[in-house]
Design an enzyme around this catalytic site. Structure first.
Site, PDB file in Angstrom:
ATOM      1  N   THR A 168      43.233 109.815  25.576  1.00 40.65           N
ATOM      2  CA  THR A 168      43.316 109.359  24.202  1.00 40.65           C
ATOM      3  C   THR A 168      44.019 110.471  23.459  1.00 40.65           C
ATOM      4  O   THR A 168      44.338 111.498  24.044  1.00 40.65           O
ATOM      5  CB  THR A 168      41.921 109.105  23.606  1.00 40.65           C
ATOM      6  N   GLY A 202      51.872 108.458  20.693  1.00 38.82           N
ATOM      7  CA  GLY A 202      51.844 107.128  21.299  1.00 38.82           C
ATOM      8  C   GLY A 202      53.156 106.751  21.957  1.00 38.82           C
ATOM      9  O   GLY A 202      53.185 106.000  22.935  1.00 38.82           O
ATOM     10  N   CYS A 249      52.974 109.512  25.318  1.00 41.13           N
ATOM     11  CA  CYS A 249      51.854 109.585  26.259  1.00 41.13           C
ATOM     12  C   CYS A 249      51.435 108.183  26.693  1.00 41.13           C
ATOM     13  O   CYS A 249      51.109 107.346  25.849  1.00 41.13           O
ATOM     14  CB  CYS A 249      50.673 110.310  25.594  1.00 41.13           C
ATOM     15  N   THR A 282      48.019 106.801  25.402  1.00 40.04           N
ATOM     16  CA  THR A 282      47.836 106.719  23.952  1.00 40.04           C
ATOM     17  C   THR A 282      48.590 105.501  23.435  1.00 40.04           C
ATOM     18  O   THR A 282      49.750 105.304  23.776  1.00 40.04           O
ATOM     19  CB  THR A 282      48.386 107.999  23.273  1.00 40.04           C
TER      20      THR A 282
END
EC number: 3.4.25.2
Length: 178
Positions: A7, A162, A165, A168
């Site tokens: 996350t 985001g 990754c 994410t």
């Protein structure tokens, strides 16, 4: 058994304002299990923000313990964080928990790790999780080169994380204290 991955949680403090945000993706191996998990919360009468990365069950366990420490120490964030870190480090069962927390109140931001570390981030910016390095780098660049608010910096840095990754996503939850 496969591990839950990643996350991104990021916090930015600027002046008397702080923002803490995270994405909503929960991944098991190479499968996205959930896209809208809430990994950032308000606790202790809405005076403390907390975000967590790592194993979901582990993080909830630590979050419950942290809330109890806050109650015990009348909302003293630093004291509660140090007490949680000491327990986490010395308790046999807690030592196995794999998660990290970022906590923030009106004056203090702290990162709490399972190694017993309680870190006050340099420059008021910190990030944890699989996309944490991307988010932290983006947040630092934005903080140093723009007049954006902490919330705007958190939002943009989560967007960048985001994009980079795989653990994410772009489903963001951001909380602020002003």
């Amino acid at each position: 058994m496969e591990q839950f991955h990643g996350t991104t949680i990021v916090s930015v403090r600027r002046g008397d304002k702080v923002a803490l945000g995270g994405d909503g993706q929960v991944t098991l191996g190479n499968i996205v299990m959930k896209g809208g998990a809430r990994k950032v919360r308000r606790i202790y009468n809405n005076q403390v923000l907390v975000g967590f990365a790592g194993g979901t069950a582990d993080a909830f366990s630590l979050l419950d313990r942290f809330e109890a420490k806050l109650e015990k120490h009348q909302g003293n964030l630093t004291r509660a964080a140090v007490e949680l870190a000491k327990d986490w480090r010395t308790d046999r069962m807690l030592r196995r928990l794999e998660a990290m927390l970022i906590t923030a109140d009106a004056t203090t931001t702290l990162v709490i790790t399972g190694n017993g570390d309680v870190l006050d981030p340099e420059g008021g910016i910190c990030a944890i999780g699989s996309g944490g390095a991307y988010a932290q780098a983006a947040a630092r660049a934005l903080a140093e080169n723009t007049e954006l608010s902490p919330r705007e910096i958190v939002e943009k840095s989560l967007e960048i994380a985001g994009d980079m990754c795989i653990y994410t996503n772009h489903n963001r939850i951001i909380e602020t204290i002003e």
